[in-house]
Design a protein around this motif. Structure first.
Motif, PDB file in Angstrom:
ATOM      1  N   LEU A 134       3.833   0.128   2.586  1.00 43.33           N
ATOM      2  CA  LEU A 134       4.302  -0.849   3.345  1.00 43.33           C
ATOM      3  C   LEU A 134       3.056  -1.967   3.664  1.00 43.33           C
ATOM      4  O   LEU A 134       3.446  -3.063   3.553  1.00 43.33           O
ATOM      5  CB  LEU A 134       4.565  -0.348   5.004  1.00 43.33           C
ATOM      6  N   SER A 135       1.852  -1.511   3.757  1.00 39.53           N
ATOM      7  CA  SER A 135       0.883  -2.678   3.909  1.00 39.53           C
ATOM      8  C   SER A 135       0.734  -3.423   2.455  1.00 39.53           C
ATOM      9  O   SER A 135       0.853  -4.807   2.416  1.00 39.53           O
ATOM     10  CB  SER A 135      -0.617  -2.017   3.969  1.00 39.53           C
ATOM     11  N   ARG A 136       0.927  -2.662   1.402  1.00 39.20           N
ATOM     12  CA  ARG A 136       1.016  -3.364   0.080  1.00 39.20           C
ATOM     13  C   ARG A 136       2.079  -4.559  -0.024  1.00 39.20           C
ATOM     14  O   ARG A 136       1.967  -5.409  -0.592  1.00 39.20           O
ATOM     15  CB  ARG A 136       0.992  -2.494  -0.816  1.00 39.20           C
ATOM     16  N   LYS A 137       3.352  -3.960   0.497  1.00 41.19           N
ATOM     17  CA  LYS A 137       4.492  -4.814   0.519  1.00 41.19           C
ATOM     18  C   LYS A 137       4.104  -6.131   1.247  1.00 41.19           C
ATOM     19  O   LYS A 137       4.563  -7.098   0.717  1.00 41.19           O
ATOM     20  CB  LYS A 137       5.802  -4.043   0.778  1.00 41.19           C
ATOM     21  N   TYR A 138       3.595  -6.097   2.389  1.00 36.24           N
ATOM     22  CA  TYR A 138       3.364  -7.083   3.287  1.00 36.24           C
ATOM     23  C   TYR A 138       2.574  -8.126   2.688  1.00 36.24           C
ATOM     24  O   TYR A 138       2.893  -9.276   2.511  1.00 36.24           O
ATOM     25  CB  TYR A 138       2.831  -6.763   4.662  1.00 36.24           C
ATOM     26  N   CYS A 139       1.337  -7.502   1.966  1.00 38.69           N
ATOM     27  CA  CYS A 139       0.671  -8.249   1.080  1.00 38.69           C
ATOM     28  C   CYS A 139       1.134  -8.851  -0.188  1.00 38.69           C
ATOM     29  O   CYS A 139       0.863 -10.441  -0.439  1.00 38.69           O
ATOM     30  CB  CYS A 139      -0.568  -7.537   0.743  1.00 38.69           C
ATOM     31  N   THR A 140       1.968  -8.375  -0.723  1.00 36.48           N
ATOM     32  CA  THR A 140       2.685  -8.603  -1.827  1.00 36.48           C
ATOM     33  C   THR A 140       3.624  -9.937  -1.577  1.00 36.48           C
ATOM     34  O   THR A 140       3.731 -10.818  -2.366  1.00 36.48           O
ATOM     35  CB  THR A 140       3.458  -7.642  -2.426  1.00 36.48           C
ATOM     36  N   ILE A 141       4.341  -9.892  -0.203  1.00 37.07           N
ATOM     37  CA  ILE A 141       5.404 -10.924  -0.007  1.00 37.07           C
ATOM     38  C   ILE A 141       4.327 -12.431   0.289  1.00 37.07           C
ATOM     39  O   ILE A 141       4.686 -13.355  -0.055  1.00 37.07           O
ATOM     40  CB  ILE A 141       5.764 -10.740   1.271  1.00 37.07           C
ATOM     41  N   ALA A 142       3.084 -11.901   1.106  1.00 36.32           N
ATOM     42  CA  ALA A 142       2.406 -13.069   1.314  1.00 36.32           C
ATOM     43  C   ALA A 142       1.533 -13.651  -0.069  1.00 36.32           C
ATOM     44  O   ALA A 142       1.683 -14.937  -0.192  1.00 36.32           O
ATOM     45  CB  ALA A 142       1.257 -12.674   2.290  1.00 36.32           C
ATOM     46  N   ALA A 143       1.273 -12.836  -1.066  1.00 30.94           N
ATOM     47  CA  ALA A 143       0.745 -13.361  -2.054  1.00 30.94           C
ATOM     48  C   ALA A 143       1.716 -14.091  -3.017  1.00 30.94           C
ATOM     49  O   ALA A 143       1.487 -14.927  -3.748  1.00 30.94           O
ATOM     50  CB  ALA A 143       0.242 -12.043  -2.732  1.00 30.94           C
ATOM     51  N   TYR A 144       3.062 -13.874  -3.002  1.00 27.58           N
ATOM     52  CA  TYR A 144       3.811 -14.487  -3.767  1.00 27.58           C
ATOM     53  C   TYR A 144       3.899 -15.756  -3.402  1.00 27.58           C
ATOM     54  O   TYR A 144       4.393 -16.736  -4.302  1.00 27.58           O
ATOM     55  CB  TYR A 144       5.504 -13.752  -3.510  1.00 27.58           C
ATOM     56  N   ASN A 145       3.632 -16.203  -2.145  1.00 28.60           N
ATOM     57  CA  ASN A 145       3.715 -17.539  -1.791  1.00 28.60           C
ATOM     58  C   ASN A 145       2.486 -18.220  -1.898  1.00 28.60           C
ATOM     59  O   ASN A 145       2.422 -19.378  -2.025  1.00 28.60           O
ATOM     60  CB  ASN A 145       4.135 -17.345  -0.101  1.00 28.60           C
ATOM     61  N   THR A 146       1.433 -17.439  -1.467  1.00 29.69           N
ATOM     62  CA  THR A 146      -0.039 -18.181  -1.544  1.00 29.69           C
ATOM     63  C   THR A 146      -1.078 -17.702  -2.348  1.00 29.69           C
ATOM     64  O   THR A 146      -2.221 -18.199  -2.538  1.00 29.69           O
ATOM     65  CB  THR A 146      -0.369 -17.882   0.043  1.00 29.69           C
ATOM     66  N   GLY A 147      -0.711 -16.612  -3.317  1.00 30.93           N
ATOM     67  CA  GLY A 147      -1.712 -16.012  -4.213  1.00 30.93           C
ATOM     68  C   GLY A 147      -2.361 -15.034  -3.601  1.00 30.93           C
ATOM     69  O   GLY A 147      -2.730 -14.945  -2.305  1.00 30.93           O
ATOM     70  N   ALA A 148      -2.818 -13.866  -4.526  1.00 35.67           N
ATOM     71  CA  ALA A 148      -3.655 -12.681  -3.871  1.00 35.67           C
ATOM     72  C   ALA A 148      -5.016 -13.093  -3.221  1.00 35.67           C
ATOM     73  O   ALA A 148      -5.482 -12.582  -2.347  1.00 35.67           O
ATOM     74  CB  ALA A 148      -3.854 -11.771  -5.072  1.00 35.67           C
ATOM     75  N   LYS A 192     -10.408  -2.523   0.860  1.00 29.52           N
ATOM     76  CA  LYS A 192     -11.202  -1.545   1.545  1.00 29.52           C
ATOM     77  C   LYS A 192     -10.806  -1.580   3.088  1.00 29.52           C
ATOM     78  O   LYS A 192     -10.616  -0.784   3.779  1.00 29.52           O
ATOM     79  CB  LYS A 192     -12.443  -1.578   1.406  1.00 29.52           C
ATOM     80  N   ILE A 193     -10.841  -2.856   3.593  1.00 30.64           N
ATOM     81  CA  ILE A 193     -10.358  -3.122   5.011  1.00 30.64           C
ATOM     82  C   ILE A 193      -9.124  -2.811   5.261  1.00 30.64           C
ATOM     83  O   ILE A 193      -8.573  -2.265   6.091  1.00 30.64           O
ATOM     84  CB  ILE A 193     -10.951  -4.625   5.464  1.00 30.64           C
ATOM     85  N   ILE A 194      -8.157  -3.232   4.354  1.00 32.17           N
ATOM     86  CA  ILE A 194      -6.642  -3.184   4.749  1.00 32.17           C
ATOM     87  C   ILE A 194      -6.437  -1.736   4.631  1.00 32.17           C
ATOM     88  O   ILE A 194      -5.386  -1.113   5.665  1.00 32.17           O
ATOM     89  CB  ILE A 194      -5.880  -3.495   3.708  1.00 32.17           C
ATOM     90  N   ASN A 195      -7.048  -0.674   3.692  1.00 30.31           N
ATOM     91  CA  ASN A 195      -6.845   0.600   3.902  1.00 30.31           C
ATOM     92  C   ASN A 195      -7.264   1.347   5.030  1.00 30.31           C
ATOM     93  O   ASN A 195      -6.707   2.508   5.343  1.00 30.31           O
ATOM     94  CB  ASN A 195      -7.655   1.079   2.536  1.00 30.31           C
ATOM     95  N   GLU A 196      -8.133   0.723   5.902  1.00 28.45           N
ATOM     96  CA  GLU A 196      -8.563   1.258   6.965  1.00 28.45           C
ATOM     97  C   GLU A 196      -7.521   0.753   8.535  1.00 28.45           C
ATOM     98  O   GLU A 196      -7.777   1.270   9.563  1.00 28.45           O
ATOM     99  CB  GLU A 196      -9.922   0.999   7.372  1.00 28.45           C
ATOM    100  N   MET A 197      -6.639  -0.237   8.017  1.00 26.57           N
ATOM    101  CA  MET A 197      -5.554  -0.474   9.167  1.00 26.57           C
ATOM    102  C   MET A 197      -4.466   0.118   8.890  1.00 26.57           C
ATOM    103  O   MET A 197      -3.868   0.461   7.800  1.00 26.57           O
ATOM    104  CB  MET A 197      -5.563  -2.094   9.028  1.00 26.57           C
ATOM    105  N   SER A 198      -3.307  -0.046  10.003  1.00 30.98           N
ATOM    106  CA  SER A 198      -1.994   0.421   9.945  1.00 30.98           C
ATOM    107  C   SER A 198      -1.185  -0.439   9.376  1.00 30.98           C
ATOM    108  O   SER A 198      -1.494  -1.861   9.432  1.00 30.98           O
ATOM    109  CB  SER A 198      -1.681   0.679  11.413  1.00 30.98           C
ATOM    110  N   PRO A 199      -0.242  -0.581   8.896  1.00 31.60           N
ATOM    111  CA  PRO A 199       0.928  -1.592   8.371  1.00 31.60           C
ATOM    112  C   PRO A 199       1.038  -2.493   9.323  1.00 31.60           C
ATOM    113  O   PRO A 199       1.156  -3.865   9.158  1.00 31.60           O
ATOM    114  CB  PRO A 199       2.325  -0.649   7.775  1.00 31.60           C
ATOM    115  N   ASP A 200       1.199  -2.291  10.584  1.00 36.24           N
ATOM    116  CA  ASP A 200       1.442  -3.073  11.603  1.00 36.24           C
ATOM    117  C   ASP A 200       0.443  -4.135  11.949  1.00 36.24           C
ATOM    118  O   ASP A 200       0.225  -5.245  12.218  1.00 36.24           O
ATOM    119  CB  ASP A 200       1.701  -2.681  13.002  1.00 36.24           C
ATOM    120  N   GLU A 201      -0.888  -3.490  11.786  1.00 37.55           N
ATOM    121  CA  GLU A 201      -2.304  -4.280  11.910  1.00 37.55           C
ATOM    122  C   GLU A 201      -2.444  -5.301  10.784  1.00 37.55           C
ATOM    123  O   GLU A 201      -2.786  -6.445  10.918  1.00 37.55           O
ATOM    124  CB  GLU A 201      -3.402  -3.526  11.840  1.00 37.55           C
ATOM    125  N   VAL A 202      -1.800  -4.887   9.604  1.00 36.46           N
ATOM    126  CA  VAL A 202      -2.074  -5.794   8.425  1.00 36.46           C
ATOM    127  C   VAL A 202      -1.069  -6.742   8.490  1.00 36.46           C
ATOM    128  O   VAL A 202      -1.337  -7.917   8.232  1.00 36.46           O
ATOM    129  CB  VAL A 202      -1.543  -4.913   7.187  1.00 36.46           C
TER     130      VAL A 202
END
Length: 419
Positions: A347-361, A379-389
Motif C-alpha cells: 500500500l505504501s508503494r502504491k501511494y508512492c507509485t501514484i505520486a511518481a506517475y505525476n511527478t517522478g520517483a 529505508k525511511i518509508i519502510n519504517e512508516m505505516s501506509p497512513d504515515e506515508v
C-alpha cells in the motif's frame, strides 16, 4: 534524438565491446587500468545523456513557445472566450477561426460557438455540421493544428496505426447508427445563448529559442473580426456518457493490467484523473492521450524496457486508446516493480507509485529525505505505516499539483473498484 547522437552512442557501444574483448585476451591488463577505462566510459555515457536531455529540453521549449503563439493568435478572434485542447477538452476551430467546437469531457457537454449572431436557421445548420464532424473525426485528425501536437508528430519515430473515431460512442448514446442522424438527434438538445467577447487576459509573452525560421505553408493571418459577441449552442450529454467511455476502454485496461500486474482500479483512476477519459487529451508538458504519457520520459522508458527498443512515441500513437493504455500501465509497472521496488509495503508503494506517475520517483524521495535518492528514501518509508506515508506525500511533496493529485487518484480508485 539526432542522427549524430545515435552514431556517437553506437560508437561508444562498439568501443566498449572491442575493449572488453582485448582486455580478456590480455592477462597483463590489471584491475586498476580496467577501473580507469570503465570510469572514462561511464563519463562518456553521462556526457551523452546530458546532451540528449539538453536537446530534448530545448525542443520542448521551442514547441511550447510556438504553441503559445498559436493560442495568442486565437485570442485575437475569441478574446476571453478562447479555448484550447487540454487534458479534459478537445477544441477545434474552423480555418477562418469563426467557428469553435468544444467537446468537454469533464463537464459532459459539447459546445458549438460562432462569432457574431447568425440567424437561427444558419446556427442550426452550423451546429448539425459541427456535431457530424466531431462524430466522424479520427484520432489522426484531432488537434493537428496545435504546434504541441504537429511538431511532436514530426519528431516521433513510432509506427503508424489505423486511426479510430474519437467519440464514436456518442452515436450509441444518441440512439442512432450513423453520424448524420446522431448529429441531428444531439442538435435537438442544444440550448442557444449569446455571450460577450472581451479582450483576453494579459499574460507574459513567451520567447522561442533563437534558431533559423522554419519554412511554412501556412496562410497569412486573417484580420481579427470586429464582433463583440458569440452565439453558443450547449448540448448537455447523458450522465451515462462517462461510464460508457470507461467501459469502452475496459478490455484494454483488463488485459494490460493483468500483464503488468497493476490493479485495474488504479489504472482507471489514473486515466480518469489525467484526462476525464479524453482520448485526444494534450498538455504543454508535453503529454498525450488518456493516461497523459510524456514521450520524452515515460514513453522512452516503456518502449525500452517493455517493447525492446527505445522510441519517441507520436501524438497519433498516443491518441490511439489501447496503445496509450498499454504505455501508461507499462509505466506504472516500471514505477512499482523497478524504481520503487525497495518499498516493501504494497500500500505504501502504491501511494508512492501514484505520486511518481505525476511527478517522478525522485520528487517522491524528496518528500521524505529532501534528496532525490529513492533508495535512501525507501529505508525511511519502510519504517512508516501506509497512513504515515500517505500523509507525508500529501504535505511534503515538492509541488502542490502532486499533493492534490494523490488525493484525487486514491478517491477515484474507490469508484472504479466494481467497474
Amino acid at each position: 534524438m539526432s542522427k549524430t547522437n545515435c552514431n556517437h552512442l553506437l560508437g561508444l557501444c562498439l568501443l566498449s565491446l572491442a575493449a572488453t574483448t582485448s582486455f580478456a585476451q590480455d592477462s597483463a591488463f590489471d584491475d586498476s587500468a580496467f577501473s580507469d577505462f570503465a570510469g572514462s566510459l561511464s563519463a562518456e555515457f553521462a556526457e551523452f545523456e546530458a546532451a540528449q536531455t539538453q536537446e530534448w529540453d530545448s525542443f520542448v521549449s521551442e514547441i511550447r513557445a510556438e504553441h503559445d503563439a498559436f493560442i495568442a493568435d486565437l485570442e485575437r478572434y475569441w478574446g476571453n472566450e478562447t479555448e484550447s485542447s487540454d487534458r479534459s477538452k478537445w477544441v477545434e476551430y474552423a480555418k477562418n477561426r469563426r467557428i469553435k467546437r468544444t467537446v468537454d469531457f469533464e463537464k459532459n457537454q459539447i459546445r458549438i460557438s460562432v462569432l457574431g449572431t447568425p440567424a437561427p436557421e444558419e446556427m442550426q445548420r452550423i451546429v448539425n455540421q459541427q456535431l457530424q464532424a466531431a462524430l466522424e473525426t479520427r484520432s489522426d485528425q484531432a488537434n493537428q493544428e496545435y504546434p504541441i501536437v504537429a511538431r511532436m508528430q514530426e519528431a516521433a519515430s513510432a509506427p503508424k496505426l489505423p486511426p479510430v473515431p474519437v467519440v464514436a460512442e456518442l452515436k450509441e448514446l444518441s440512439g442512432q447508427k450513423t453520424a448524420p442522424k446522431a448529429a441531428v438527434a444531439l442538435a435537438k438538445k442544444a440550448k442557444i445563448d449569446v455571450v460577450e467577447i472581451k479582450p483576453a487576459p494579459a499574460k507574459k509573452k513567451a520567447t522561442a529559442p533563437s534558431k533559423p525560421k522554419r519554412n511554412s505553408t501556412a496562410p497569412a493571418p486573417v484580420p481579427a473580426p470586429k464582433e463583440t459577441k458569440a452565439t453558443v449552442a450547449v448540448i448537455d450529454l447523458s450522465e451515462s456518457w462517462p461510464v460508457r467511455r470507461a467501459r469502452k476502454y475496459s478490455d484494454a485496461v483488463t488485459r494490460f493490467a493483468a500483464e503488468m500486474d497493476i490493479p485495474r482500479s488504479l489504472a482507471f483512476a489514473i486515466m480518469y484523473t489525467e484526462s476525464s477519459f479524453n482520448p485526444v487529451a494534450v498538455s504543454p508538458i508535453p503529454a498525450y492521450g488518456l493516461m497523459q504519457v510524456v514521450p520524452g520520459s515515460a514513453g522512452r522508458d516503456v518502449t525500452k524496457l517493455h517493447f525492446g527498443k527505445e522510441r519517441l512515441l507520436s501524438p497519433d500513437y498516443l491518441f490511439t486508446a489501447d496503445k496509450n493504455i498499454e504505455v501508461g500501465i507499462g509505466y506504472l509497472n516500471i514505477l512499482d516493480k523497478r524504481y520503487l521496488r525497495k518499498i516493501t509495503d504494497p500500500l505504501s508503494r502504491k501511494y508512492c507509485t501514484i505520486a511518481a506517475y505525476n511527478t517522478g520517483a525522485g520528487n517522491v524521495a524528496k518528500a521524505f529525505t529532501g534528496k532525490l535518492n529513492i533508495s535512501r528514501a525507501s529505508k525511511i518509508i519502510n519504517e512508516m505505516s501506509p497512513d504515515e506515508v500517505y500523509n507525508t506525500l500529501r504535505t511534503k511533496l515538492p509541488y502542490e499539483e502532486t499533493r492534490k493529485y494523490i488525493k484525487k487518484v486514491t478517491a477515484a480508485e474507490k469508484q472504479f473498484m466494481s467497474l
